[in-house]
Write an enzyme that holds these catalytic residues in place. Structure first.
Site, PDB file in Angstrom:
ATOM      1  N   ASP A  80      -5.900   1.995  -3.150  1.00  0.00           N
ATOM      2  CA  ASP A  80      -7.067   1.808  -2.291  1.00  0.00           C
ATOM      3  C   ASP A  80      -7.341   3.069  -1.470  1.00  0.00           C
ATOM      4  O   ASP A  80      -8.410   3.225  -0.890  1.00  0.00           O
ATOM      5  CB  ASP A  80      -6.908   0.581  -1.380  1.00  0.00           C
ATOM      6  CG  ASP A  80      -5.790   0.703  -0.352  1.00  0.00           C
ATOM      7  OD1 ASP A  80      -4.985   1.643  -0.444  1.00  0.00           O
ATOM      8  OD2 ASP A  80      -5.716  -0.173   0.531  1.00  0.00           O
TER       9      ASP A  80
ATOM     10  N   ASP B 261      -1.136   1.486  -4.180  1.00  0.00           N
ATOM     11  CA  ASP B 261      -2.006   0.456  -4.753  1.00  0.00           C
ATOM     12  C   ASP B 261      -3.417   0.956  -5.028  1.00  0.00           C
ATOM     13  O   ASP B 261      -4.289   0.183  -5.415  1.00  0.00           O
ATOM     14  CB  ASP B 261      -2.050  -0.777  -3.859  1.00  0.00           C
ATOM     15  CG  ASP B 261      -2.758  -0.530  -2.532  1.00  0.00           C
ATOM     16  OD1 ASP B 261      -2.733   0.612  -2.036  1.00  0.00           O
ATOM     17  OD2 ASP B 261      -3.324  -1.491  -1.975  1.00  0.00           O
TER      18      ASP B 261
ATOM     19  N   SER C 124       0.828  -1.205   0.000  1.00  0.00           N
ATOM     20  CA  SER C 124       0.000   0.000   0.000  1.00  0.00           C
ATOM     21  C   SER C 124       0.866   1.260   0.000  1.00  0.00           C
ATOM     22  O   SER C 124       1.595   1.511  -0.945  1.00  0.00           O
ATOM     23  CB  SER C 124      -0.962  -0.031   1.186  1.00  0.00           C
ATOM     24  OG  SER C 124      -1.910   0.999   1.107  1.00  0.00           O
TER      25      SER C 124
ATOM     26  N   ASP D 174      -2.298   6.407  -3.158  1.00  0.00           N
ATOM     27  CA  ASP D 174      -1.128   5.723  -2.634  1.00  0.00           C
ATOM     28  C   ASP D 174      -0.677   4.681  -3.656  1.00  0.00           C
ATOM     29  O   ASP D 174      -1.153   4.660  -4.792  1.00  0.00           O
ATOM     30  CB  ASP D 174      -1.444   5.090  -1.276  1.00  0.00           C
ATOM     31  CG  ASP D 174      -2.583   4.082  -1.351  1.00  0.00           C
ATOM     32  OD1 ASP D 174      -3.283   4.044  -2.377  1.00  0.00           O
ATOM     33  OD2 ASP D 174      -2.777   3.324  -0.377  1.00  0.00           O
TER      34      ASP D 174
END
Length: 464
Positions: A246, A244, A89, A242
């Site tokens: 999410d 990834d 992440s 960020d």
């Protein structure tokens, strides 16, 4: 349970190593199961994915490799089967992680505990030689982008058009800057926004696991260059991801980060107002602002809270407790949103499109946030040894209500006090550092924090 934190397994690659990925794959895989496996842009992702695939297949599962994708795209692909995302992440580039999904939803604590027990027991779970699984490549990005576009169009379509074919995109006329942070959001968010009618300018849009443009975690400090880019440009909105995708950060045209709880309140209120259910429910976390409760109540709904990192558990709990009149219309913690009508996963790409559509509907970011009362907010850390946290929190369950008589008290996830003027405070132990965290929001926040901090320090001192 040692492997899993609040967002799967995460840490330096010396710990989140190929041998761990292999072990987790063998622990999670079962004959007859199918797993989709994806990764973000980190340098270590390809090797970890290969080890994970080997573990799953040797345990008897079939594997569908989807390559580099945003985490929400992997979750989308895991519907009707299982999934593994290799991502850390917003952590630094030398970290990586493992996140497990079943039918579009993150593994809950019980499922994670099973994996943890199997890995730590060290027992081999190899399937019989003729039951090993097979692997193949699967494309998911186009289908995911199509699905997000269709979802947002269905909720924000041009109602003045004679028919759907003649309708303009819901983001028509909007000019949006997107800072992808060299993460895999670059593979989805700019494309979806363009399809919905926006003029989009993406920066840091090459996927690079070194994160050369800025650190992966989007904060006011790491987004300073993006802020200048917004100020110098002619944009209606700024969005930042960020590593990834999410997580979503929203900025106004002047480069100011719009408070994450304000964004949450605006989206929650819209989903609540649009719901046909008699009992629309928004699930959030204890550290989320009372401004969310205010806006959801005004729209005719209610708010329920669940521990940090467990939105999916809160959704399941409220669905089980509700009846035919209950609908979970939205679930979110700061920066992370689950659009329950679309899927059961945290999805920063869909959030980007939904927030942009709300800005287009309102006319600009100022009018969008105008109904939200934004009180001063503070977050502080009070030193507390790990060994003292349990006793300190037990003491605070009594000491804080005594110090603030008249407040409504909730001790499900820390100690949360709410006051008649919509001020609130939350005290909870850090899960990763030797601190007790204090969150507070009030028109007189410095005074509230000062009084609460003194109570916390006394409780810690009494246990050490």
């Amino acid at each position: 349970m040692g492997l899993f934190g609040t967002a799967g397994i995460r840490g330096p690659v010396e710990d989140v190593s190929p041998s761990l990925a292999l072990a987790v794959g063998q622990a999670a895989g079962e004959p007859g199961e199918t797993f989709v496996v994806g990764r973000d842009g980190r340098e270590t992702g390809q090797a970890l994915a290969a080890a994970m695939e080997a573990g799953l297949e040797s345990a008897g599962a079939d594997v569908r490799r989807v390559g580099q994708v945003p985490t929400p795209a992997l979750a989308f692909a895991s519907r009707g089967r299982r999934g593994v995302m290799l991502t850390a992440s917003h952590n630094p580039p030398a970290d990586n992680g493992i996140k497990l999904f079943a039918d579009g939803v993150e593994y809950d604590r019980d499922a994670e505990r099973v994996i943890d027990d199997r890995v730590t027991s060290g027992g081999s779970r190899l399937a019989r030689w003729d039951q090993w699984g097979e692997g193949e490549r699967l494309g998911v990005l186009d289908r995911y982008r199509d699905a997000v576009e269709s979802y947002v169009r269905s909720r924000f379509r041009d109602r003045t058009a004679e028919d759907e074919a003649s309708a303009a995109g819901p983001l028509e006329g909007l000019r949006i800057a997107v800072d992808c942070g060299n993460g895999v959001g670059a593979l989805a968010t700019p494309q979806v926004l363009e399809r919905l009618g926006a003029t989009t300018v993406a920066i840091n849009a090459s996927v690079d696991g070194h994160f050369p443009g800025r650190p992966s975690k989007p904060t006011p400090e790491t987004l300073s260059e993006f802020t200048e880019f917004l100020v110098d440009g002619d944009f209606d909105l700024g969005l930042a991801h960020d590593g990834d995708a999410d997580r979503l950060v929203v900025l106004d045209p002047d480069g100011e980060v719009i408070h994450e709880d304000t964004v949450l309140a605006v989206v929650a209120a819209r989903y609540t107002a649009d719901s046909d259910a008699a009992d629309p429910v928004v699930v959030t976390t204890p550290n989320a602002s009372a401004r969310i409760d205010e806006r959801v109540r005004a729209a005719g709904g209610r708010v329920e809270r669940v521990r940090l990192g467990a939105l999916h558990e809160g959704i399941a709990r409220e669905r089980a407790a509700g009846d035919d009149d209950t609908a979970i219309v939205f679930a979110a913690e700061p920066w992370k949103h689950i659009h329950t009508a679309f899927g059961g996963w945290i999805d920063g790409v869909t959030s980007a499109a939904v927030v942009a559509a709300l800005v287009a509907d309102a006319g600009d970011t100022d009018r969008l946030r105008e109904p939200v009362t934004e009180r001063p907010y503070r977050k502080v850390s009070v030193d507390c040894p790990d060994a003292a946290k349990t006793d300190a929190m037990t003491a605070l369950e009594t000491a804080l209500p005594e110090a603030f008589p008249g407040a409504t008290v909730d001790t499900d996830y820390g100690v949360r006090l709410e006051f008649d003027d919509a001020s609130w405070l939350l005290v909870r132990p850090s899960g990763t550092e030797p601190y007790v965290r204090l969150y507070a929001e009030s028109d007189s926040v410095d005074e509230l924090v000062g009084e609460a901090r003194a109570v916390i320090e006394d409780a810690v001192a009494g246990t050490t």
